[in-house]
Scaffold this motif. Structure first.
Motif, mmCIF file in Angstrom:
data_model
loop_
_atom_site.group_PDB
_atom_site.id
_atom_site.type_symbol
_atom_site.label_atom_id
_atom_site.label_comp_id
_atom_site.label_asym_id
_atom_site.label_seq_id
_atom_site.Cartn_x
_atom_site.Cartn_y
_atom_site.Cartn_z
ATOM 1 N N ILE A 168 0.841 -1.201 0.000
ATOM 2 C CA ILE A 168 0.000 0.000 0.000
ATOM 3 C C ILE A 168 0.874 1.249 0.000
ATOM 4 C CG2 ILE A 168 -1.686 1.355 1.312
ATOM 5 C CD1 ILE A 168 -2.811 -1.279 2.409
ATOM 6 N N THR A 169 1.888 1.246 0.856
ATOM 7 C CA THR A 169 2.786 2.397 0.936
ATOM 8 C C THR A 169 3.493 2.628 -0.391
ATOM 9 O OG1 THR A 169 3.169 2.034 3.307
ATOM 10 C CG2 THR A 169 4.798 3.351 2.130
ATOM 11 N N ARG A 170 3.947 1.547 -1.047
ATOM 12 C CA ARG A 170 4.708 1.669 -2.292
ATOM 13 C C ARG A 170 3.926 2.442 -3.350
ATOM 14 N NH1 ARG A 170 5.829 -3.622 -3.359
ATOM 15 N NH2 ARG A 170 7.692 -3.390 -2.061
ATOM 16 N N TRP A 171 2.631 2.184 -3.460
ATOM 17 C CA TRP A 171 1.858 2.749 -4.564
ATOM 18 C C TRP A 171 1.021 3.968 -4.189
ATOM 19 C CZ3 TRP A 171 3.732 1.150 -8.878
ATOM 20 C CH2 TRP A 171 4.332 -0.112 -8.946
ATOM 21 N N PHE A 172 0.875 4.230 -2.889
ATOM 22 C CA PHE A 172 -0.039 5.313 -2.514
ATOM 23 C C PHE A 172 0.523 6.346 -1.530
ATOM 24 C CE2 PHE A 172 -2.702 1.676 -3.764
ATOM 25 C CZ PHE A 172 -3.405 2.260 -4.803
ATOM 26 N N PHE A 173 1.709 6.128 -1.010
ATOM 27 C CA PHE A 173 2.292 7.082 -0.070
ATOM 28 C C PHE A 173 3.737 7.382 -0.460
ATOM 29 C CE2 PHE A 173 -1.090 5.097 2.448
ATOM 30 C CZ PHE A 173 -1.704 6.222 3.015
ATOM 31 N N SER A 174 4.170 8.620 -0.192
ATOM 32 C CA SER A 174 5.541 9.016 -0.528
ATOM 33 C C SER A 174 6.514 8.728 0.605
ATOM 34 C CB SER A 174 5.593 10.510 -0.874
ATOM 35 O OG SER A 174 5.141 11.290 0.219
ATOM 36 N N GLY A 175 5.994 8.339 1.743
ATOM 37 C CA GLY A 175 6.836 7.993 2.884
ATOM 38 C C GLY A 175 6.040 7.124 3.831
ATOM 39 N N THR A 176 6.500 7.004 5.046
ATOM 40 C CA THR A 176 5.788 6.205 6.030
ATOM 41 C C THR A 176 4.425 6.830 6.321
ATOM 42 O OG1 THR A 176 7.860 5.513 7.031
ATOM 43 C CG2 THR A 176 5.852 5.226 8.345
ATOM 44 N N ALA A 177 3.381 6.032 6.193
ATOM 45 C CA ALA A 177 2.026 6.548 6.394
ATOM 46 C C ALA A 177 1.644 6.497 7.868
ATOM 47 C CB ALA A 177 1.027 5.731 5.589
ATOM 48 N N ALA A 178 0.970 7.552 8.333
ATOM 49 C CA ALA A 178 0.437 7.535 9.689
ATOM 50 C C ALA A 178 -0.613 6.445 9.799
ATOM 51 C CB ALA A 178 -0.172 8.895 10.029
ATOM 52 N N THR A 179 -0.821 5.955 11.000
ATOM 53 C CA THR A 179 -1.760 4.845 11.219
ATOM 54 C C THR A 179 -3.140 5.167 10.677
ATOM 55 O OG1 THR A 179 -0.561 4.151 13.189
ATOM 56 C CG2 THR A 179 -2.833 3.385 12.963
ATOM 57 N N GLU A 180 -3.633 6.359 10.954
ATOM 58 C CA GLU A 180 -4.972 6.737 10.494
ATOM 59 C C GLU A 180 -5.044 6.781 8.977
ATOM 60 O OE1 GLU A 180 -8.225 10.391 11.020
ATOM 61 O OE2 GLU A 180 -6.335 10.418 12.126
ATOM 62 N N ALA A 181 -4.015 7.338 8.341
ATOM 63 C CA ALA A 181 -3.993 7.428 6.880
ATOM 64 C C ALA A 181 -3.926 6.037 6.252
ATOM 65 C CB ALA A 181 -2.809 8.269 6.416
ATOM 66 N N MET A 182 -3.126 5.141 6.835
ATOM 67 C CA MET A 182 -3.028 3.772 6.330
ATOM 68 C C MET A 182 -4.363 3.052 6.467
ATOM 69 S SD MET A 182 -1.456 1.225 4.963
ATOM 70 C CE MET A 182 0.246 1.815 4.878
ATOM 71 N N THR A 183 -5.015 3.210 7.591
ATOM 72 C CA THR A 183 -6.314 2.564 7.816
ATOM 73 C C THR A 183 -7.342 3.054 6.796
ATOM 74 O OG1 THR A 183 -5.868 2.332 10.175
ATOM 75 C CG2 THR A 183 -8.173 2.213 9.484
ATOM 76 N N LYS A 184 -7.341 4.359 6.534
ATOM 77 C CA LYS A 184 -8.293 4.930 5.579
ATOM 78 C C LYS A 184 -8.012 4.436 4.162
ATOM 79 C CE LYS A 184 -10.166 9.350 3.954
ATOM 80 N NZ LYS A 184 -10.089 10.834 4.084
ATOM 81 N N ALA A 185 -6.734 4.392 3.787
ATOM 82 C CA ALA A 185 -6.370 3.919 2.444
ATOM 83 C C ALA A 185 -6.753 2.462 2.256
ATOM 84 C CB ALA A 185 -4.876 4.115 2.207
ATOM 85 N N ALA A 186 -6.469 1.638 3.273
ATOM 86 C CA ALA A 186 -6.815 0.216 3.178
ATOM 87 C C ALA A 186 -8.318 0.030 3.034
ATOM 88 C CB ALA A 186 -6.303 -0.526 4.408
ATOM 89 N N ALA A 187 -9.089 0.830 3.766
ATOM 90 C CA ALA A 187 -10.555 0.733 3.686
ATOM 91 C C ALA A 187 -11.051 1.157 2.303
ATOM 92 C CB ALA A 187 -11.187 1.589 4.769
ATOM 93 N N THR A 188 -10.450 2.202 1.745
ATOM 94 C CA THR A 188 -10.829 2.657 0.399
ATOM 95 C C THR A 188 -10.537 1.578 -0.635
ATOM 96 O OG1 THR A 188 -10.431 4.982 0.952
ATOM 97 C CG2 THR A 188 -10.380 4.385 -1.387
ATOM 98 N N LEU A 189 -9.352 0.986 -0.551
ATOM 99 C CA LEU A 189 -8.978 -0.072 -1.485
ATOM 100 C C LEU A 189 -9.858 -1.308 -1.303
ATOM 101 C CD1 LEU A 189 -5.127 0.359 -1.081
ATOM 102 C CD2 LEU A 189 -6.417 0.788 -3.186
ATOM 103 N N LEU A 190 -10.166 -1.639 -0.064
ATOM 104 C CA LEU A 190 -11.033 -2.790 0.218
ATOM 105 C C LEU A 190 -12.404 -2.598 -0.426
ATOM 106 C CD1 LEU A 190 -11.769 -5.426 1.694
ATOM 107 C CD2 LEU A 190 -12.291 -4.039 3.717
#
Length: 365
Positions: free
Chosen positions: A187-209
């Motif tokens: 997820i980080t490789r394709w959607f974030f430019s650096g280490t994602a905050a926990t909240e941002a990662m959770t939101k991205a995973a939910a969007t992709l799901l």
């Protein structure tokens, strides 16, 4: 009537003709009982799956006569006689039968299914516009065109491609439901430019799901349609070396986006995708193209950048752009499924110089 430029329009014209036209007396029982075209084309949601085998029955009937061509039989079915131009109703009836002649239902293992419309490459317009205004002689010439855009081998590849797209999407759903560190890395490789905050990662995973759940559901339905689109296919001359071709045909595929969304779930498959299916080494890119287009169709992703300009998130392709970028979704799916060759990953994982002008223009409206 206005010219046709989408499969849904052609389907609706065929449905109206099947329901309202009085076919020739000698063929009424065949077209009502043996091949009930009114039922086959009766649903606004698309062709009726339970009647799909009747398409092969129709093709068999058209091929079996020895003294007549398929064109002769279609004209007989529509009751066309004489030499004068076909009436609008006759032309639509003839075009409906020709459309059905080139409509296929592919059902693969696991009951995954796909409708494929493979009209002749010699048609530069949709079948209804090809037949409109023809004399019987001119119609006969066009009805005898059999150079289908998607041959039997390609239709098999299409079915396999949808099965693979379903498999990729289901695997994404399974891993995104409770993402582990390996999934978060992708997820980080394709959607974030650096280490994602926990909240941002959770939101991205939910969007992709949510998105891949929709893609999986459509791939696993009986509603997905792959079709030729001759108007786009015939746009744009291009010359490369000794090869002369229509440049639009050499794209991968397209769908109608949210602003001009057609009712049926149709993906218009073009030559670049067909070329990828021709080789086992590149067939994964055809599956990637299916995922790309279905995210456009189902979750309104955009084309902020394409793979050849670079998909690495950064100052240009920010997280906000990447999370709505179709190629980012498609490459993420290939990567998460272990289907992305390392050489291709290296090639596309670079920062793009800019976002597409068309994407920026759309944002400003």
């Amino acid at each position: 009537m206005a010219d046709i430029n989408r499969f849904t329009q052609a389907y609706d014209r065929a449905s109206a003709s099947a329901k309202g036209y009085a076919f020739a007396d000698g063929w009424k029982q065949f077209l009502t009982d043996t091949v009930p075209i009114k039922v086959l084309l009766g649903s606004a949601e698309g062709p009726t799956t339970s009647q799909s085998a009747k398409l092969d029955t129709l093709r068999t009937k058209l091929k079996e006569a020895t003294a007549k061509t398929e064109a002769d039989i279609i004209l007989d079915m529509a009751g066309v006689k004489g030499t004068g131009a076909l009436s609008d109703a006759q032309a639509d009836a003839v075009a409906t039968l020709k459309l059905l002649r080139h409509l296929y239902f592919s059902e693969d293992k696991g009951n995954q299914s796909l409708w494929i419309y493979a009209q002749p490459y010699s048609f530069h317009k949709w079948v209804f516009d090809e037949i409109k205004g023809c004399t019987p002689a001119d119609a006969k010439t066009k009805l005898n065109y059999m150079d289908e855009v998607y041959d039997e081998t390609i239709r098999g590849s299409m079915s396999t491609g949808v099965q693979q797209a379903l498999s990729w999407s289901l695997n994404c759903v399974a891993k995104l439901g409770s993402p582990n560190d390996a999934t978060k890395t992708v997820i980080t490789r394709w959607f974030f430019s650096g280490t994602a905050a926990t909240e941002a990662m959770t939101k991205a995973a939910a969007t992709l799901l949510g998105g891949f759940t929709k893609v999986a559901n459509l791939c696993n339905s009986t509603k997905l349609i792959f079709s030729d689109e001759p108007i786009d296919r015939m746009k744009g001359d291009a010359v490369t070396g000794q090869t002369h071709y229509k440049s639009n045909w050499n794209d991968y595929a397209f769908v109608d986006g949210a602003a001009s969304r057609e009712r049926l779930d149709v993906v218009y498959i073009q030559n670049a995708t067909l070329t990828k299916w021709a080789s086992a080494d590149t067939s994964w890119m055809a599956t990637l193209a299916i995922i790309h287009e279905l995210t456009h169709r189902l979750i309104a992703t955009k084309d902020a950048v394409y793979d050849f300009t670079g998909l690495k998130p950064g100052t240009v392709l920010t997280h906000e752009h990447a999370i709505v970028n179709a190629d980012s979704w498609a490459y993420f799916a290939a990567d998460l499924n272990g289907q992305l060759p390392s050489s291709q990953c290296t090639q596309v994982w670079k920062q793009p110089p800019s976002l597409r002008a068309a994407y920026l223009s759309a944002l400003s409206h």
